[in-house]
Design a protein around this motif. Structure first.
Motif, PDB file in Angstrom:
ATOM      1  N   MET A 147      -7.574  -4.833  10.020  1.00 15.30           N
ATOM      2  CA  MET A 147      -6.944  -3.521  10.022  1.00 15.30           C
ATOM      3  C   MET A 147      -7.246  -2.766  11.307  1.00 15.30           C
ATOM      4  SD  MET A 147      -7.673  -1.978   6.202  1.00 15.30           S
ATOM      5  CE  MET A 147      -9.238  -2.841   6.004  1.00 15.30           C
ATOM      6  N   THR A 148      -6.293  -1.949  11.724  1.00 19.42           N
ATOM      7  CA  THR A 148      -6.558  -1.021  12.817  1.00 19.42           C
ATOM      8  C   THR A 148      -7.381   0.145  12.265  1.00 19.42           C
ATOM      9  OG1 THR A 148      -4.582   0.315  12.385  1.00 19.42           O
ATOM     10  CG2 THR A 148      -4.342  -1.598  13.858  1.00 19.42           C
ATOM     11  N   ALA A 149      -7.933   0.941  13.149  1.00 14.27           N
ATOM     12  CA  ALA A 149      -8.710   2.100  12.713  1.00 14.27           C
ATOM     13  C   ALA A 149      -7.843   3.061  11.900  1.00 14.27           C
ATOM     14  CB  ALA A 149      -9.296   2.819  13.927  1.00 14.27           C
ATOM     15  N   GLU A 150      -6.578   3.217  12.272  1.00 16.36           N
ATOM     16  CA  GLU A 150      -5.679   4.120  11.545  1.00 16.36           C
ATOM     17  C   GLU A 150      -5.349   3.570  10.159  1.00 16.36           C
ATOM     18  OE1 GLU A 150      -3.161   7.277  10.511  1.00 16.36           O
ATOM     19  OE2 GLU A 150      -4.867   7.065  11.883  1.00 16.36           O
ATOM     20  N   GLU A 151      -5.095   2.264  10.061  1.00  9.19           N
ATOM     21  CA  GLU A 151      -4.811   1.659   8.757  1.00  9.19           C
ATOM     22  C   GLU A 151      -6.009   1.801   7.820  1.00  9.19           C
ATOM     23  OE1 GLU A 151      -1.684  -1.918  10.005  1.00  9.19           O
ATOM     24  OE2 GLU A 151      -3.854  -2.232  10.215  1.00  9.19           O
ATOM     25  N   TRP A 174       0.823  -1.206   0.000  1.00  4.93           N
ATOM     26  CA  TRP A 174       0.000   0.000   0.000  1.00  4.93           C
ATOM     27  C   TRP A 174       0.859   1.258   0.000  1.00  4.93           C
ATOM     28  CZ3 TRP A 174      -4.491  -0.558  -1.829  1.00  4.93           C
ATOM     29  CH2 TRP A 174      -5.246  -1.711  -1.576  1.00  4.93           C
ATOM     30  N   GLN A 175       2.036   1.187   0.587  1.00  4.52           N
ATOM     31  CA  GLN A 175       2.953   2.324   0.528  1.00  4.52           C
ATOM     32  C   GLN A 175       3.306   2.642  -0.921  1.00  4.52           C
ATOM     33  OE1 GLN A 175       6.571   1.989   2.950  1.00  4.52           O
ATOM     34  NE2 GLN A 175       7.699   3.087   1.362  1.00  4.52           N
ATOM     35  N   VAL A 176       3.640   1.601  -1.683  1.00  5.71           N
ATOM     36  CA  VAL A 176       3.963   1.786  -3.101  1.00  5.71           C
ATOM     37  C   VAL A 176       2.736   2.297  -3.862  1.00  5.71           C
ATOM     38  CG1 VAL A 176       4.562   0.557  -5.237  1.00  5.71           C
ATOM     39  CG2 VAL A 176       5.840   0.111  -3.131  1.00  5.71           C
ATOM     40  N   GLN A 226      -9.211  -6.062   3.293  1.00  5.73           N
ATOM     41  CA  GLN A 226      -9.953  -6.986   4.152  1.00  5.73           C
ATOM     42  C   GLN A 226      -9.852  -8.415   3.614  1.00  5.73           C
ATOM     43  OE1 GLN A 226     -13.895  -5.285   4.047  1.00  5.73           O
ATOM     44  NE2 GLN A 226     -13.576  -4.113   5.937  1.00  5.73           N
ATOM     45  N   LEU A 227     -10.040  -8.555   2.308  1.00  8.65           N
ATOM     46  CA  LEU A 227      -9.993  -9.881   1.690  1.00  8.65           C
ATOM     47  C   LEU A 227      -8.588 -10.465   1.742  1.00  8.65           C
ATOM     48  CD1 LEU A 227     -12.296  -9.197  -1.392  1.00  8.65           C
ATOM     49  CD2 LEU A 227     -12.843 -10.573   0.624  1.00  8.65           C
ATOM     50  N   PHE A 228      -7.567  -9.636   1.522  1.00 11.08           N
ATOM     51  CA  PHE A 228      -6.184 -10.115   1.610  1.00 11.08           C
ATOM     52  C   PHE A 228      -5.910 -10.661   3.007  1.00 11.08           C
ATOM     53  CE2 PHE A 228      -4.735  -6.739  -1.703  1.00 11.08           C
ATOM     54  CZ  PHE A 228      -5.138  -7.573  -2.737  1.00 11.08           C
ATOM     55  N   ALA A 287      -8.769   4.509   3.288  1.00  9.51           N
ATOM     56  CA  ALA A 287     -10.033   5.127   2.883  1.00  9.51           C
ATOM     57  C   ALA A 287      -9.814   6.485   2.223  1.00  9.51           C
ATOM     58  CB  ALA A 287     -10.957   5.267   4.088  1.00  9.51           C
ATOM     59  N   GLN A 288      -8.744   7.179   2.576  1.00  8.23           N
ATOM     60  CA  GLN A 288      -8.444   8.479   1.981  1.00  8.23           C
ATOM     61  C   GLN A 288      -8.229   8.373   0.478  1.00  8.23           C
ATOM     62  OE1 GLN A 288      -5.018   9.717   4.467  1.00  8.23           O
ATOM     63  NE2 GLN A 288      -6.173  11.573   4.881  1.00  8.23           N
TER      64      GLN A 288
END
Length: 244
Positions: A157-161, A83-85, A146-148, A166-167
């Motif tokens: 996922m945490t709320a922050e992740e 996700w960083q990439v 979620q599926l991964f 979502a952004q």
């Protein structure tokens, strides 16, 4: 017929392969490579699209090619950096579009696998992009993660992740104003990026009643994580109908 001309350069400081068609370009396509590839692996793919009459820009993804390397087959590395990439790729893509739009108002984006995620993210983030083609990627990023995690047996996922994803999640940000069009192509037997999150995205969009010339999803039976001739044929038709 003169063959397309290929050069390696930088756009906004990012290493890019640039392929010029042999005729006046009908538009510019930003083509994104996948997780284990580099821009040079996409030279033939880019030349093929240039043969359709488009100028093609292939940006190098972070941690790929001249920008570094990772152990791409290590599952823990994939989970840490994917996700960083993807997010950084979308941010950089917006800068690239800002540079390209000075010379060409007809901008499209296309990508396979990781490149498909970026193609979807850019379409959602930048309304200057007229056409996007997502091959074996996802337009529902939160759902995909979620599926991964369910598939890999990881914790949720945490709320922050979730907030960070979502952004950039195309599901929440896609606009289909004017003649903009988003095409999704996916193999039904894709076990690398399962088709489920794309089906979820289409279902979530169904209440908006988006015309087929603006949003279209094609699933290919007996096809895995690959780009097929049929996908390429549909991609050309999509670009030709949205970039003019």
């Amino acid at each position: 017929m003169t063959a397309p001309t290929t050069v390696t350069t930088t756009v906004c400081g990012i290493p890019c392969l640039v392929v010029h068609p042999s005729m006046k370009p009908k538009g510019t396509i930003v083509l994104y490579h996948g997780w284990i590839s580099t821009i040079h692996d996409y030279s033939f793919f880019a030349s093929l699209i240039a043969g359709w009459g488009y100028k093609v820009i292939v940006p190098e993804l972070p941690h790929h090619g001249d920008r570094g390397t990772l152990d791409y087959f290590d599952t823990s590395v994939l989970q840490q950096y994917f996700w960083q990439v993807g997010i950084e790729g979308v941010r950089e893509a917006e800068s690239i579009v800002s540079e390209l739009i000075r010379m060409d108002a007809n901008i499209g984006v296309m990508g396979h696998s990781t490149g498909g995620f970026i193609s979807a993210g850019l379409f959602a983030a930048d309304t200057r992009v007229q056409a996007s083609i997502v091959i074996s990627g996802s337009c529902a990023w939160v759902k995909a993660e979620q599926l991964f995690r369910e598939r890999d047996g990881r914790t949720p996922m945490t709320a922050e992740e979730r907030r960070v994803l979502a952004q950039y999640d195309p599901e929440s940000h896609c606009s289909f104003d004017r003649n903009r069009g988003l095409l999704l192509l996916h193999g039904e037997n894709d076990h690398t990026i399962p088709i489920d999150s794309q089906q979820y995205f289409i279902e979530s969009m169904s209440s908006r009643q988006i015309p087929l010339d603006k949003l279209q999803f094609l699933a290919y039976p007996n096809v895995g994580h690959h780009v097929t001739i049929a996908m390429l044929e549909k991609s050309k038709q999509w670009l030709d109908s949205h970039l003019h």
